[in-house]
Design a protein around this motif. Structure first.
Motif, mmCIF file in Angstrom:
data_model
loop_
_atom_site.group_PDB
_atom_site.id
_atom_site.type_symbol
_atom_site.label_atom_id
_atom_site.label_comp_id
_atom_site.label_asym_id
_atom_site.label_seq_id
_atom_site.Cartn_x
_atom_site.Cartn_y
_atom_site.Cartn_z
ATOM 1 N N MET A 1 0.851 -1.196 0.000
ATOM 2 C CA MET A 1 0.000 0.000 0.000
ATOM 3 C C MET A 1 0.884 1.242 0.000
ATOM 4 N N SER A 2 0.586 2.225 -0.846
ATOM 5 C CA SER A 2 1.433 3.410 -0.965
ATOM 6 C C SER A 2 1.194 4.358 0.200
ATOM 7 N N ALA A 3 2.169 5.268 0.388
ATOM 8 C CA ALA A 3 2.042 6.269 1.460
ATOM 9 C C ALA A 3 0.837 7.165 1.215
ATOM 10 N N ALA A 4 0.560 7.478 -0.071
ATOM 11 C CA ALA A 4 -0.574 8.357 -0.402
ATOM 12 C C ALA A 4 -1.897 7.709 -0.018
ATOM 13 N N SER A 5 -2.024 6.381 -0.255
ATOM 14 C CA SER A 5 -3.292 5.719 0.034
ATOM 15 C C SER A 5 -3.517 5.561 1.539
ATOM 16 N N THR A 6 -2.442 5.463 2.330
ATOM 17 C CA THR A 6 -2.628 5.385 3.787
ATOM 18 C C THR A 6 -2.857 6.763 4.384
ATOM 19 N N ARG A 7 -2.366 7.823 3.708
ATOM 20 C CA ARG A 7 -2.503 9.175 4.237
ATOM 21 C C ARG A 7 -3.955 9.644 4.219
ATOM 22 N N VAL A 8 -4.703 9.311 3.163
ATOM 23 C CA VAL A 8 -6.081 9.783 3.049
ATOM 24 C C VAL A 8 -6.960 9.259 4.179
ATOM 25 N N PRO A 9 -6.956 7.922 4.439
ATOM 26 C CA PRO A 9 -7.762 7.455 5.567
ATOM 27 C C PRO A 9 -7.309 8.065 6.903
ATOM 28 N N GLN A 10 -5.995 8.275 7.073
ATOM 29 C CA GLN A 10 -5.497 8.890 8.297
ATOM 30 C C GLN A 10 -6.032 10.318 8.444
ATOM 31 N N GLN A 11 -6.039 11.065 7.333
ATOM 32 C CA GLN A 11 -6.580 12.428 7.367
ATOM 33 C C GLN A 11 -8.071 12.407 7.682
ATOM 34 N N GLU A 12 -8.780 11.444 7.106
ATOM 35 C CA GLU A 12 -10.216 11.320 7.377
ATOM 36 C C GLU A 12 -10.466 10.982 8.837
ATOM 37 N N ARG A 13 -9.652 10.067 9.380
ATOM 38 C CA ARG A 13 -9.797 9.716 10.801
ATOM 39 C C ARG A 13 -9.498 10.916 11.691
ATOM 40 N N SER A 14 -8.496 11.682 11.303
ATOM 41 C CA SER A 14 -8.124 12.865 12.068
ATOM 42 C C SER A 14 -9.261 13.890 12.067
ATOM 43 N N ARG A 15 -9.857 14.109 10.878
ATOM 44 C CA ARG A 15 -10.993 15.039 10.785
ATOM 45 C C ARG A 15 -12.180 14.544 11.595
ATOM 46 N N ALA A 16 -12.433 13.240 11.548
ATOM 47 C CA ALA A 16 -13.551 12.666 12.311
ATOM 48 C C ALA A 16 -13.313 12.829 13.805
ATOM 49 N N THR A 17 -12.079 12.627 14.244
ATOM 50 C CA THR A 17 -11.738 12.805 15.659
ATOM 51 C C THR A 17 -11.963 14.253 16.079
ATOM 52 N N GLN A 18 -11.489 15.182 15.248
ATOM 53 C CA GLN A 18 -11.690 16.598 15.552
ATOM 54 C C GLN A 18 -13.174 16.941 15.641
ATOM 55 N N ALA A 19 -13.961 16.438 14.694
ATOM 56 C CA ALA A 19 -15.404 16.724 14.694
ATOM 57 C C ALA A 19 -16.062 16.199 15.965
ATOM 58 N N ARG A 20 -15.693 14.975 16.390
ATOM 59 C CA ARG A 20 -16.261 14.417 17.627
ATOM 60 C C ARG A 20 -15.890 15.272 18.839
ATOM 61 N N LEU A 21 -14.643 15.716 18.871
ATOM 62 C CA LEU A 21 -14.189 16.564 19.983
ATOM 63 C C LEU A 21 -14.947 17.893 20.017
ATOM 64 N N LEU A 22 -15.151 18.494 18.845
ATOM 65 C CA LEU A 22 -15.822 19.792 18.794
ATOM 66 C C LEU A 22 -17.289 19.673 19.195
ATOM 67 N N GLU A 23 -17.961 18.639 18.689
ATOM 68 C CA GLU A 23 -19.365 18.425 19.056
ATOM 69 C C GLU A 23 -19.497 18.152 20.554
ATOM 70 N N ALA A 24 -18.599 17.335 21.095
ATOM 71 C CA ALA A 24 -18.628 17.012 22.526
ATOM 72 C C ALA A 24 -18.376 18.254 23.364
ATOM 73 N N THR A 25 -17.491 19.136 22.896
ATOM 74 C CA THR A 25 -17.193 20.367 23.635
ATOM 75 C C THR A 25 -18.414 21.262 23.721
ATOM 76 N N VAL A 26 -19.094 21.452 22.601
ATOM 77 C CA VAL A 26 -20.299 22.287 22.600
ATOM 78 C C VAL A 26 -21.355 21.687 23.537
ATOM 79 N N ASP A 27 -21.555 20.368 23.449
ATOM 80 C CA ASP A 27 -22.528 19.710 24.328
ATOM 81 C C ASP A 27 -22.175 19.931 25.800
ATOM 82 N N CYS A 28 -20.890 19.817 26.127
ATOM 83 C CA CYS A 28 -20.451 20.002 27.516
ATOM 84 C C CYS A 28 -20.648 21.445 27.977
ATOM 85 N N LEU A 29 -20.336 22.404 27.110
ATOM 86 C CA LEU A 29 -20.543 23.810 27.471
ATOM 87 C C LEU A 29 -22.007 24.090 27.781
#
Length: 201
Positions: A1-29
């Motif tokens: 598997m190439s570095a480019a093909s592993t980078r995209v899912p990693q970026q998607e996971r990173s964005r998903a993690t950020q989105a979960r954190l942001l939604e959870a923060t607003v809910d907590c506030l």
């Protein structure tokens, strides 16, 4: 598997993690306020490790300001979508003011108020929040002008739009501790008539 093909899912996971954190923060506030919104509580609510949370947002101030920016963008998109169904003609102004009024009593506003009060005595939070609020304020003003379909070059239009937003913000604060909807509806009915006069060429 190439570095480019592993980078995209990693970026998607990173964005998903950020989105979960942001939604959870607003809910907590909204549920726990500023003092009850800790990075540990947010990470647990988001189902994210503390290490991942710290990687994306190293401080509480960074986390909560990012969350409010995220929700402000989402709410602006929702307002634009809702505006597509608005009627043309004299009813439009009424509906636009009602849409904006809902924005100033919704979750973004509650979360933002928590931060405004905390920022009064928290220098780090204030330094992060002031430029964000300036940006959000400008965007809300621009959006309101677009929704109303008015020309800000005409004398008095800019001030009328800003007065509307300031009025809605104040009514939103009044609604925070108890249901103020009856008084708000009556005041807005009067303001809508005034606004129509101010904005009509």
């Amino acid at each position: 598997m190439s570095a480019a093909s592993t980078r995209v899912p990693q970026q998607e996971r990173s964005r998903a993690t950020q989105a979960r954190l942001l939604e959870a923060t607003v809910d907590c506030l909204i549920e726990h306020g500023w003092s009850g919104t800790t990075t540990t509580v947010v990470a647990a609510r988001a189902g994210v490790s503390r290490g991942a949370q710290l990687h994306h947002y190293p401080t509480k101030a960074a986390l909560v300001t990012a969350a409010v920016a995220h929700l402000a963008e989402r709410r602006a998109d929702e307002l634009r979508t809702e505006a597509e169904a608005l009627p043309a003609g004299p009813q439009r102004l009424d509906r636009v003011v009602d849409l904006l009024s809902a924005a100033f009593t919704g979750p973004l506003f509650v979360a933002a108020l928590e931060l405004w009060v905390a920022a009064r005595t928290d220098r780090e939070l204030r330094d992060a929040l002031v430029p964000l609020e300036a940006t959000v304020g400008r965007e809300m003003h621009r959006l309101t002008v677009a929704l109303l379909g008015v020309d800000e070059r005409r004398p008095g239009v800019r001030e009328a739009v800003q007065a509307t937003l300031d009025l809605l913000r104040g009514l939103g604060v009044a609604n925070l501790l108890s249901d103020d909807s009856a008084r708000r509806t009556a005041l807005l009915a009067t303001w809508k008539r005034q606004l129509a006069t101010l904005l009509t060429p």
